[in-house]
Each structure stands twice: as C-alpha cells, then as structure tokens.
Design a protein around this motif. Structure first.
Motif, PDB file in Angstrom:
ATOM      1  N   PRO A 380       0.833  -1.216   0.000  1.00 16.59           N
ATOM      2  CA  PRO A 380       0.000   0.000   0.000  1.00 16.59           C
ATOM      3  C   PRO A 380       0.864   1.262   0.000  1.00 16.59           C
ATOM      4  O   PRO A 380       2.056   1.227   0.349  1.00 16.59           O
ATOM      5  N   PRO A 381       0.283   2.398  -0.382  1.00 16.24           N
ATOM      6  CA  PRO A 381       1.034   3.665  -0.384  1.00 16.24           C
ATOM      7  C   PRO A 381       1.610   3.975   0.985  1.00 16.24           C
ATOM      8  O   PRO A 381       0.965   3.736   2.015  1.00 16.24           O
ATOM      9  N   LYS A 382       2.828   4.492   0.972  1.00 17.77           N
ATOM     10  CA  LYS A 382       3.519   4.968   2.179  1.00 17.77           C
ATOM     11  C   LYS A 382       3.954   3.848   3.123  1.00 17.77           C
ATOM     12  O   LYS A 382       4.487   4.134   4.203  1.00 17.77           O
ATOM     13  N   TRP A 383       3.755   2.593   2.748  1.00 16.10           N
ATOM     14  CA  TRP A 383       4.256   1.506   3.585  1.00 16.10           C
ATOM     15  C   TRP A 383       5.748   1.322   3.325  1.00 16.10           C
ATOM     16  O   TRP A 383       6.196   1.264   2.182  1.00 16.10           O
ATOM     17  N   TRP A 384       6.517   1.241   4.385  1.00 17.91           N
ATOM     18  CA  TRP A 384       7.964   1.056   4.286  1.00 17.91           C
ATOM     19  C   TRP A 384       8.275  -0.368   3.828  1.00 17.91           C
ATOM     20  O   TRP A 384       7.646  -1.322   4.290  1.00 17.91           O
ATOM     21  N   HIS A 385       9.260  -0.522   2.938  1.00 15.45           N
ATOM     22  CA  HIS A 385       9.648  -1.877   2.524  1.00 15.45           C
ATOM     23  C   HIS A 385      11.141  -1.940   2.216  1.00 15.45           C
ATOM     24  O   HIS A 385      11.731  -0.996   1.689  1.00 15.45           O
ATOM     25  N   PHE A 386      11.735  -3.061   2.591  1.00 18.03           N
ATOM     26  CA  PHE A 386      13.155  -3.362   2.384  1.00 18.03           C
ATOM     27  C   PHE A 386      13.209  -4.634   1.559  1.00 18.03           C
ATOM     28  O   PHE A 386      12.509  -5.610   1.853  1.00 18.03           O
ATOM     29  N   VAL A 387      14.044  -4.648   0.499  1.00 19.79           N
ATOM     30  CA  VAL A 387      14.066  -5.781  -0.420  1.00 19.79           C
ATOM     31  C   VAL A 387      15.500  -6.248  -0.666  1.00 19.79           C
ATOM     32  O   VAL A 387      16.383  -5.438  -0.963  1.00 19.79           O
ATOM     33  N   GLU A 388      15.721  -7.562  -0.556  1.00 13.33           N
ATOM     34  CA  GLU A 388      17.037  -8.142  -0.833  1.00 13.33           C
ATOM     35  C   GLU A 388      16.879  -9.357  -1.735  1.00 13.33           C
ATOM     36  O   GLU A 388      16.119 -10.287  -1.432  1.00 13.33           O
ATOM     37  N   SER A 389      17.606  -9.401  -2.846  1.00  8.50           N
ATOM     38  CA  SER A 389      17.562 -10.545  -3.758  1.00  8.50           C
ATOM     39  C   SER A 389      18.321 -11.729  -3.170  1.00  8.50           C
ATOM     40  O   SER A 389      19.461 -11.586  -2.732  1.00  8.50           O
ATOM     41  N   GLN A 390      17.696 -12.889  -3.200  1.00  7.39           N
ATOM     42  CA  GLN A 390      18.318 -14.100  -2.683  1.00  7.39           C
ATOM     43  C   GLN A 390      19.016 -14.900  -3.783  1.00  7.39           C
ATOM     44  O   GLN A 390      19.677 -15.900  -3.509  1.00  7.39           O
ATOM     45  N   SER A 391      18.862 -14.445  -5.006  1.00  8.70           N
ATOM     46  CA  SER A 391      19.435 -15.125  -6.173  1.00  8.70           C
ATOM     47  C   SER A 391      19.406 -14.133  -7.323  1.00  8.70           C
ATOM     48  O   SER A 391      18.987 -12.982  -7.147  1.00  8.70           O
ATOM     49  N   VAL A 392      19.850 -14.549  -8.501  1.00 11.01           N
ATOM     50  CA  VAL A 392      19.576 -13.734  -9.689  1.00 11.01           C
ATOM     51  C   VAL A 392      18.072 -13.488  -9.710  1.00 11.01           C
ATOM     52  O   VAL A 392      17.278 -14.412  -9.520  1.00 11.01           O
ATOM     53  N   SER A 393      17.685 -12.240  -9.902  1.00  9.54           N
ATOM     54  CA  SER A 393      16.275 -11.892  -9.717  1.00  9.54           C
ATOM     55  C   SER A 393      15.796 -10.907 -10.775  1.00  9.54           C
ATOM     56  O   SER A 393      16.537 -10.016 -11.186  1.00  9.54           O
ATOM     57  N   PHE A 394      14.560 -11.106 -11.199  1.00  8.78           N
ATOM     58  CA  PHE A 394      13.890 -10.151 -12.075  1.00  8.78           C
ATOM     59  C   PHE A 394      12.482  -9.936 -11.528  1.00  8.78           C
ATOM     60  O   PHE A 394      11.699 -10.861 -11.406  1.00  8.78           O
ATOM     61  N   SER A 395      12.207  -8.681 -11.154  1.00  6.86           N
ATOM     62  CA  SER A 395      10.891  -8.309 -10.646  1.00  6.86           C
ATOM     63  C   SER A 395      10.304  -7.216 -11.516  1.00  6.86           C
ATOM     64  O   SER A 395      11.037  -6.465 -12.158  1.00  6.86           O
ATOM     65  N   VAL A 396       8.989  -7.133 -11.519  1.00  9.69           N
ATOM     66  CA  VAL A 396       8.292  -6.077 -12.248  1.00  9.69           C
ATOM     67  C   VAL A 396       7.327  -5.413 -11.268  1.00  9.69           C
ATOM     68  O   VAL A 396       6.511  -6.093 -10.641  1.00  9.69           O
ATOM     69  N   SER A 397       7.434  -4.108 -11.127  1.00 16.10           N
ATOM     70  CA  SER A 397       6.523  -3.401 -10.228  1.00 16.10           C
ATOM     71  C   SER A 397       5.513  -2.590 -11.042  1.00 16.10           C
ATOM     72  O   SER A 397       5.846  -2.000 -12.070  1.00 16.10           O
ATOM     73  N   PHE A 398       4.279  -2.589 -10.539  1.00 17.77           N
ATOM     74  CA  PHE A 398       3.186  -1.838 -11.149  1.00 17.77           C
ATOM     75  C   PHE A 398       2.736  -0.800 -10.115  1.00 17.77           C
ATOM     76  O   PHE A 398       2.233  -1.149  -9.053  1.00 17.77           O
ATOM     77  N   TRP A 399       2.926   0.480 -10.458  1.00 14.02           N
ATOM     78  CA  TRP A 399       2.572   1.572  -9.545  1.00 14.02           C
ATOM     79  C   TRP A 399       1.383   2.336 -10.099  1.00 14.02           C
ATOM     80  O   TRP A 399       1.354   2.678 -11.286  1.00 14.02           O
ATOM     81  N   TRP A 400       0.432   2.635  -9.234  1.00 16.14           N
ATOM     82  CA  TRP A 400      -0.705   3.443  -9.682  1.00 16.14           C
ATOM     83  C   TRP A 400      -1.284   4.209  -8.492  1.00 16.14           C
ATOM     84  O   TRP A 400      -1.073   3.858  -7.347  1.00 16.14           O
ATOM     85  N   GLU A 401      -1.997   5.291  -8.818  1.00 19.52           N
ATOM     86  CA  GLU A 401      -2.593   6.148  -7.787  1.00 19.52           C
ATOM     87  C   GLU A 401      -3.861   5.500  -7.234  1.00 19.52           C
ATOM     88  O   GLU A 401      -4.598   4.848  -7.968  1.00 19.52           O
TER      89      GLU A 401
END
Length: 401
Positions: A380-401
């Motif tokens: 959700p908006p304004k939620w804090w998040h920390f991300v660490e890859s555990q392997s070769v990684s490919f992510s896709v993020s979708f952002w919207w209002e």
C-alpha cells in the motif's frame, strides 16, 4: 534491395510524423531549428557534414536537459533531442553502405541515447522504439557465457529463520477482485498474492538469462553501481544489456550492478509482450497509466527501507526476494533520514537491526515474506519496505494512484 536500404526505407516512413512534430519544438532557437528543418524537409540534404551538425544539436540538447532539476526540464528540449536522434540515425545508415554488426550496434546506441534523454513526441510517441524494431531482425545472436544461464535456486533459500520483530505476511491464492479491493486496497493492508501470474510468458522465458541477450543484448540501459543508493560510492553507468548480464549478473566478485526502477518495457516493447498488467491495477483513482518498472540484478542486490507514494504490486518473475514491510504508523521507530533527498528512506536494516543505535525499533511491528517466482506482493502507499535478492532476480513493479 540491400538490408541497409530496407531498414533506411522503413525508418524513412516515419518522416511525415516527425515533420508534423515540429510544432512541438516551436520554442527551439533559430540555429538548431534551421538544421533540423532543413534535413527533415529535404532528405537529399543529408551528407557527411550533416552528421556533425546533427550531433552538435544532440550534444547541445543533452547539456540543456542536464542543467538543474530533471523534473523541471522543458519538454521541447527533450523532444528536440528525440527528433535530432531520428535524423542522426538516418544519416548513420545512409553513409554506411555495409550493414555490419558494428553499424547495427552503433545505430541501436544512437536510438537508446535518444530514448533515455529525449521524450515521446505527440505525433509519434513510439518513434525511436519503432526504429529499433526495424533493426532487431538483422541482429546476429551469439550467446556464449561458459556458465549456466538458467536460474537455479539453492535449497537454503527456501527456509529462513523468522527475522526479529517481524511476522510472516499472509498469502492469498488468487483472490477475487472484490475481496482484494475490500480487504486490502481499502484497508491499506499488504499481502502476498499467489497463482496470479501463471499466464505470463515471462515466467518461463526469463528463467534463461540468455533470452535477454538474444532479444535485446545490444540495447543501452542505465545501471546502478554500488551497495545501494544511500552509499557514498553509489553511481550510475550506461552499458549494453549484454555487458550488464556478463559483467554483473554472472560476476559475483565485482561491483554490484542493478537495473533498478527502470522503464525497460517502454524502451524495449518486445519485452512487454512477456508480461500482462494485473487486473488488480484497475482500482485506480485517476486515468493515468500504470507505471511499469523493471528490477533486474544478481544475488545480493538491496533496496533500503523506504516508502513510495503510490499503490504497488511487485511481481516476482525470476528468483526470490526477501522483503520486510512496515506500516506508516511505525515511521518514528524506523529512523528516517533527515536529509530532504532521503526523507522517504529509513536508516534501519531489518536484517541486522542495531538496537543500541536505534532503540525505538523494538517497538515496530513489521512483516516479512520470501517472495517467490510467480507471486506478487501488494504494498500500500507509504508503507515502508526493504528488499534483498536471494538469487539472480527479475521483478516487475506496477505503480498506480
């Protein structure tokens, strides 16, 4: 008709649209405008000296768009860079009769520079991307790594001891639109969504990293170099996707390289065919398009604890990522940076919190998950998040209002 003539003819068909876009750069100074108008209105005016003049316009526009705050750059300057790039590409192809690998590589470099620093024209929004597509079928593929290009997860990444102060995030099996909207969008509650990406071609195609080299290895992208963006040695560098894969995805001993928060699918539309915008993104308060970003890197890439203003669906396509997430109500316990440029980033590392330095963190109520390929995380908006890859990684993020 030779291959070069065929490509030149295909690219030349966009000329009418580019001419109509001249009204979009009406504020341009007389000298630059005369150079552009001359070579657009009269194709025969392109000669060996034209390359120098057109490149001079590109160099001048590049200087102008890099003065001051990027968000405040006048659009006509970036649009001029796009138009000049189109002309530079035509001149490059016209005066290189043999379509060698080096000629194609340089043509794609010219295009990508224009995409990275220019911006879409109203008359033809995908001008440079379409030009690149004209070249792709003539690119020769030679993928040799000496390593296995398929991502293989080691068993230890499957189990993770419960991190201190955090609860395991709930996992939902492909919830209905109504259930997701009522219980997570409206409630502003994070959740992992399972079995929502099974129809994506990317889930199988992207497991072999050579796929990216074959499809777009010669394309130039911007790579972040360094531990993370809060590090004093952090920087960015332009390089081809092939060089990034060979020198950073498969080189664990060098500087960490990360293609992060990158509009890869706008630059290379062929890759966008492998993904499908989740239906959950329809719950928007505006008519603005969804921002689609790529996150591609080796094991160990990190996004520090931070928050974003928009709703976010983070889709994991390749590999796994360890994610910690905290409510906005926990902000005071996470020690945000005081500097204006980093006030959406916290100083806490939830993997190894320093309670002596940050004692309030013990009062935070965080969640965590091991996000696996085929899963999505709703942030959700304004939620804090920390991300660490555990392997070769490919992510896709979708952002919207």
């Amino acid at each position: 008709m030779s291959a070069r003539e065929e490509i030149f003819d295909k690219i030349g068909k966009f000329r009418t649209s580019v001419i109509s876009a001249l009204t979009e750069i009406a504020e341009l100074d007389v000298t630059c405008k005369s150079i552009i108008e001359q070579h657009l209105n009269d194709s025969n005016s392109l000669n060996s000296k034209s390359i120098l003049k057109i490149q001079a316009v590109i160099d001048y526009m590049y200087e102008q768009v890099n003065i001051g705050n990027w968000k405040e750059v006048r659009l006509y300057l970036r649009k001029t860079l796009t138009v000049a790039t189109y002309l530079r590409l035509k001149a490059h192809l016209k005066f290189n009769e043999i379509l060698s690998d080096d000629i194609i590589k340089e043509a794609l470099r010219i295009i990508d520079f224009g995409i990275l620093f220019g911006c879409p024209l109203d008359a033809e929004p995908n001008l440079l991307q379409l030009c690149a597509s004209c070249l792709h079928s003539f690119v020769k593929h030679d993928v040799q790594h000496g390593v296995d290009t398929k991502v293989v997860l080691k068993s230890e990444s499957q189990s993770k001891s419960s991190p201190y102060n955090c609860k395991v995030l709930d996992i939902l099996d492909c919830p209905s639109m109504e259930h997701f909207f009522r219980n997570y969008i409206l409630a502003e509650k994070p959740v992992v969504l399972d079995n929502c990406l099974s129809h994506w071609p990317a889930l199988t195609k992207w497991q072999d990293q050579s796929y990216f080299i074959k499809l777009a290895g010669l394309r130039t992208v911007s790579i972040e170099l360094g531990k993370d963006y809060t590090d004093s040695n952090w920087t960015q560098k332009l390089m081809t996707l092939e060089d990034f894969i060979k020198n950073h995805i498969y080189n664990e001993n060098g500087t960490t390289g990360y293609l992060a928060q990158y509009q890869l699918f706008d630059q290379i539309p062929e890759l966008r065919k492998d993904i499908i915008e989740p239906e959950y993104c329809c719950f928007s308060e505006t008519n603005d398009p969804v921002d689609v970003m790529a996150w591609y890197g080796p094991k160990g890439t990190v996004s520090p604890l931070h928050h974003d203003p928009k709703k976010n669906l983070l889709a994991q396509v390749v590999g796994e990522k360890l994610v910690f997430i905290f409510s906005p109500q926990d902000s005071e316990f996470l020690y945000p940076h005081e500097h204006e440029l980093l006030n959406n980033t916290a100083r806490i590392d939830p993997r190894t919190p320093n309670f002596e330095k940050f004692p309030k963190y013990k009062d935070a109520n965080g969640y965590y998950c091991m996000l696996k390929a085929g899963q999505m995380l709703y942030i959700p908006p304004k939620w804090w998040h920390f991300v660490e890859s555990q392997s070769v990684s490919f992510s896709v993020s979708f952002w919207w209002e």
